[in-house]
Scaffold this motif. Structure first.
Motif, PDB file in Angstrom:
ATOM      1  N   ARG A  59      21.276 -81.214  14.536  1.00 44.10           N
ATOM      2  CA  ARG A  59      20.816 -79.825  14.613  1.00 44.10           C
ATOM      3  C   ARG A  59      19.308 -79.734  14.364  1.00 44.10           C
ATOM      4  NH1 ARG A  59      25.841 -78.274  11.831  1.00 44.10           N
ATOM      5  NH2 ARG A  59      24.716 -78.127   9.855  1.00 44.10           N
ATOM      6  N   GLY A  60      18.834 -80.520  13.399  1.00 48.21           N
ATOM      7  CA  GLY A  60      17.412 -80.505  13.096  1.00 48.21           C
ATOM      8  C   GLY A  60      16.565 -81.027  14.244  1.00 48.21           C
ATOM      9  N   LEU A  61      17.023 -82.098  14.890  1.00 48.37           N
ATOM     10  CA  LEU A  61      16.292 -82.635  16.039  1.00 48.37           C
ATOM     11  C   LEU A  61      16.205 -81.619  17.165  1.00 48.37           C
ATOM     12  CD1 LEU A  61      17.791 -86.234  16.082  1.00 48.37           C
ATOM     13  CD2 LEU A  61      15.397 -85.663  15.597  1.00 48.37           C
ATOM     14  N   ASP A  62      17.304 -80.943  17.433  1.00 48.17           N
ATOM     15  CA  ASP A  62      17.294 -79.934  18.499  1.00 48.17           C
ATOM     16  C   ASP A  62      16.296 -78.823  18.194  1.00 48.17           C
ATOM     17  OD1 ASP A  62      19.191 -81.278  19.992  1.00 48.17           O
ATOM     18  OD2 ASP A  62      20.883 -80.127  19.194  1.00 48.17           O
ATOM     19  N   LEU A  63      16.244 -78.399  16.922  1.00 42.15           N
ATOM     20  CA  LEU A  63      15.323 -77.329  16.551  1.00 42.15           C
ATOM     21  C   LEU A  63      13.873 -77.806  16.622  1.00 42.15           C
ATOM     22  CD1 LEU A  63      14.762 -74.505  15.607  1.00 42.15           C
ATOM     23  CD2 LEU A  63      15.231 -75.230  13.252  1.00 42.15           C
ATOM     24  N   VAL A  64      13.606 -79.003  16.117  1.00 39.85           N
ATOM     25  CA  VAL A  64      12.244 -79.527  16.202  1.00 39.85           C
ATOM     26  C   VAL A  64      11.793 -79.611  17.657  1.00 39.85           C
ATOM     27  CG1 VAL A  64      10.796 -81.572  15.832  1.00 39.85           C
ATOM     28  CG2 VAL A  64      12.309 -80.782  14.010  1.00 39.85           C
ATOM     29  N   ARG A  65      12.653 -80.095  18.529  1.00 33.55           N
ATOM     30  CA  ARG A  65      12.283 -80.216  19.940  1.00 33.55           C
ATOM     31  C   ARG A  65      12.034 -78.851  20.580  1.00 33.55           C
ATOM     32  NH1 ARG A  65      12.145 -84.190  23.593  1.00 33.55           N
ATOM     33  NH2 ARG A  65      10.768 -84.921  21.964  1.00 33.55           N
ATOM     34  N   ARG A  66      12.770 -77.850  20.151  1.00 33.65           N
ATOM     35  CA  ARG A  66      12.553 -76.506  20.701  1.00 33.65           C
ATOM     36  C   ARG A  66      11.191 -75.960  20.294  1.00 33.65           C
ATOM     37  NH1 ARG A  66      14.722 -71.531  18.870  1.00 33.65           N
ATOM     38  NH2 ARG A  66      16.218 -72.595  17.514  1.00 33.65           N
ATOM     39  N   LEU A  67      10.710 -76.373  19.112  1.00 33.45           N
ATOM     40  CA  LEU A  67       9.459 -75.830  18.585  1.00 33.45           C
ATOM     41  C   LEU A  67       8.252 -76.737  18.813  1.00 33.45           C
ATOM     42  CD1 LEU A  67      10.870 -74.557  15.165  1.00 33.45           C
ATOM     43  CD2 LEU A  67      10.373 -73.188  17.203  1.00 33.45           C
ATOM     44  N   TRP A  68       8.512 -78.003  19.129  1.00 26.06           N
ATOM     45  CA  TRP A  68       7.425 -78.992  19.246  1.00 26.06           C
ATOM     46  C   TRP A  68       7.813 -80.001  20.308  1.00 26.06           C
ATOM     47  CZ3 TRP A  68       7.306 -84.336  17.554  1.00 26.06           C
ATOM     48  CH2 TRP A  68       6.025 -84.913  17.559  1.00 26.06           C
ATOM     49  N   ASP A  69       6.891 -80.346  21.204  1.00 24.73           N
ATOM     50  CA  ASP A  69       7.260 -81.187  22.345  1.00 24.73           C
ATOM     51  C   ASP A  69       6.715 -82.612  22.267  1.00 24.73           C
ATOM     52  OD1 ASP A  69       4.597 -80.709  22.783  1.00 24.73           O
ATOM     53  OD2 ASP A  69       4.833 -79.782  24.760  1.00 24.73           O
ATOM     54  N   GLY A  70       6.347 -83.059  21.060  1.00 20.99           N
ATOM     55  CA  GLY A  70       5.836 -84.417  20.920  1.00 20.99           C
ATOM     56  C   GLY A  70       6.941 -85.453  20.852  1.00 20.99           C
ATOM     57  N   PRO A  71       6.537 -86.751  20.784  1.00 17.43           N
ATOM     58  CA  PRO A  71       7.528 -87.844  20.767  1.00 17.43           C
ATOM     59  C   PRO A  71       8.402 -87.862  19.518  1.00 17.43           C
ATOM     60  CG  PRO A  71       5.380 -88.689  21.399  1.00 17.43           C
ATOM     61  CD  PRO A  71       5.168 -87.303  20.917  1.00 17.43           C
ATOM     62  N   ILE A  72       9.678 -88.108  19.716  1.00 18.55           N
ATOM     63  CA  ILE A  72      10.643 -88.253  18.628  1.00 18.55           C
ATOM     64  C   ILE A  72      11.314 -89.609  18.768  1.00 18.55           C
ATOM     65  CG2 ILE A  72      12.790 -87.399  17.634  1.00 18.55           C
ATOM     66  CD1 ILE A  72      11.972 -84.591  18.555  1.00 18.55           C
ATOM     67  N   TRP A  73      11.179 -90.433  17.721  1.00 19.91           N
ATOM     68  CA  TRP A  73      11.836 -91.733  17.666  1.00 19.91           C
ATOM     69  C   TRP A  73      12.938 -91.672  16.625  1.00 19.91           C
ATOM     70  CZ3 TRP A  73       6.968 -95.372  16.934  1.00 19.91           C
ATOM     71  CH2 TRP A  73       6.154 -95.290  18.075  1.00 19.91           C
ATOM     72  N   ILE A  74      14.052 -92.307  16.902  1.00 13.35           N
ATOM     73  CA  ILE A  74      15.210 -92.295  16.005  1.00 13.35           C
ATOM     74  C   ILE A  74      15.316 -93.631  15.274  1.00 13.35           C
ATOM     75  CG2 ILE A  74      17.708 -92.023  15.842  1.00 13.35           C
ATOM     76  CD1 ILE A  74      16.172 -89.490  16.684  1.00 13.35           C
ATOM     77  N   GLY A  75      15.467 -93.551  13.953  1.00  8.22           N
ATOM     78  CA  GLY A  75      15.599 -94.765  13.161  1.00  8.22           C
ATOM     79  C   GLY A  75      17.055 -95.115  12.887  1.00  8.22           C
ATOM     80  N   GLY A  76      17.312 -96.397  12.705  1.00  7.86           N
ATOM     81  CA  GLY A  76      18.662 -96.856  12.370  1.00  7.86           C
ATOM     82  C   GLY A  76      19.166 -97.914  13.322  1.00  7.86           C
ATOM     83  N   ASN A  77      20.006 -98.810  12.810  1.00  7.68           N
ATOM     84  CA  ASN A  77      20.521 -99.925  13.613  1.00  7.68           C
ATOM     85  C   ASN A  77      21.984 -99.781  14.000  1.00  7.68           C
ATOM     86  OD1 ASN A  77      18.000-101.033  13.199  1.00  7.68           O
ATOM     87  ND2 ASN A  77      18.679-102.448  11.593  1.00  7.68           N
ATOM     88  N   SER A  78      22.660 -98.748  13.511  1.00  6.83           N
ATOM     89  CA  SER A  78      24.089 -98.593  13.801  1.00  6.83           C
ATOM     90  C   SER A  78      24.307 -98.191  15.256  1.00  6.83           C
ATOM     91  CB  SER A  78      24.700 -97.528  12.891  1.00  6.83           C
ATOM     92  OG  SER A  78      24.183 -96.246  13.238  1.00  6.83           O
ATOM     93  N   ARG A  79      25.545 -98.315  15.706  1.00 10.43           N
ATOM     94  CA  ARG A  79      25.855 -97.905  17.081  1.00 10.43           C
ATOM     95  C   ARG A  79      25.595 -96.415  17.282  1.00 10.43           C
ATOM     96  NH1 ARG A  79      31.760-100.428  17.884  1.00 10.43           N
ATOM     97  NH2 ARG A  79      31.821 -99.887  15.659  1.00 10.43           N
ATOM     98  N   ALA A  80      25.899 -95.616  16.247  1.00 13.00           N
ATOM     99  CA  ALA A  80      25.637 -94.176  16.352  1.00 13.00           C
ATOM    100  C   ALA A  80      24.141 -93.900  16.462  1.00 13.00           C
ATOM    101  CB  ALA A  80      26.222 -93.454  15.138  1.00 13.00           C
ATOM    102  N   ALA A  81      23.331 -94.650  15.705  1.00 15.22           N
ATOM    103  CA  ALA A  81      21.880 -94.473  15.770  1.00 15.22           C
ATOM    104  C   ALA A  81      21.351 -94.853  17.144  1.00 15.22           C
ATOM    105  CB  ALA A  81      21.199 -95.299  14.689  1.00 15.22           C
ATOM    106  N   LEU A  82      21.887 -95.914  17.728  1.00 12.64           N
ATOM    107  CA  LEU A  82      21.439 -96.331  19.061  1.00 12.64           C
ATOM    108  C   LEU A  82      21.822 -95.292  20.109  1.00 12.64           C
ATOM    109  CD1 LEU A  82      22.276-100.149  19.014  1.00 12.64           C
ATOM    110  CD2 LEU A  82      20.173 -98.999  18.319  1.00 12.64           C
TER     111      LEU A  82
END
Length: 240
Positions: A128-151
């Motif tokens: 939910r937070g990522l969706d809101l940030v993207r709606r308000l800001w259009d810069g690059p978003i990288w996701i951290g984590g090594n799990s299958r869900a993170a990928l």
């Protein structure tokens, strides 16, 4: 491959003057970016610094560096405030800002303030937070984590940050990195940031060939004192 410093925000590095000193050394020595960790370390021990204030100080003291977090535990932050911080930093830095975001892995940093550490709840808050940030800001978003869900989550955004290795150890081989990049399934324009450790002149071609587009050189007190680590920065990035 591009190269950045990835400095902790606690211990000796809680002082933003240390970050400025390291970032200026990075600019002089051919590094491309400066990233910071995001911990509330005072909960469990050492002092810590706000990553956005630190990055703003770096932006005001340097030119040409890409700045960002690696990574921010978005579930314990208000995403609308994060979006405002990102937009402000972007204006200050002439663009070149990245939000690294993840679930957050330190339980005390949540529970000490009455926040839920349940992984499913954190995942919901992150999405939910990522969706809101993207709606308000259009810069690059990288996701951290090594799990299958993170990928899977990373595949929906602009990049992936491999989890930080153990102090002084490279816990992910180039072959494992390549396998995870393949699992993400993205191509041109997708960033892969690998957290690592290198010595001056050391080659990291294997990680470049495995799909890394950024090398993040980790700096923290367990690796050495500030003078030793800034000397490592001054020696320049590893070779690719």
């Amino acid at each position: 491959m591009r190269f950045a410093i990835c400095a902790t925000n606690f211990g000796s590095w809680a002082d933003p003057h240390v970050a400025i000193r390291a970032a200026r050394a990075a600019q002089r020595s051919g590094w491309d970016g400066y990233f910071v960790w995001d911990h509330l370390a005072f909960v469990w021990g050492p002092p810590s610094a706000d990553p956005w204030v630190t990055l703003a100080a770096v932006a005001a003291a340097t030119e040409g560096l890409t700045l960002g977090t690696a990574v921010t535990p978005l579930p314990r932050r208000r995403p609308q405030v994060v979006a405002e911080q990102l937009a402000t930093l972007e204006r200050l830095n002439g663009g070149r800002v990245v939000l690294g975001a993840g679930l957050g892995g330190n339980e005390q940093e949540f529970t000490e303030f009455g926040e839920d550490f349940d992984p499913h709840e954190r995942a919901k808050l992150l999405d939910r937070g990522l969706d809101l940030v993207r709606r308000l800001w259009d810069g690059p978003i990288w996701i951290g984590g090594n799990s299958r869900a993170a990928l899977r989550r990373a595949a929906r955004w602009d990049g992936w940050v491999a989890n930080s290795p153990e102090p002084h150890a490279m816990t992910m081989s180039a072959e494992e990195l390549a396998s995870k990049v393949e699992a993400i399934g993205r191509g041109e324009g997708f960033d892969v940031a690998f957290n690592g450790y290198s010595e001056p002149g050391e080659g990291v071609r294997a990680y470049d060939e495995a799909g890394a587009t950024w090398w993040l050189e980790n700096l923290h007190d367990l690796r050495g004192d500030v003078d030793v680590l800034i000397a490592r920065v001054e020696a320049g990035p590893p070779s690719s």
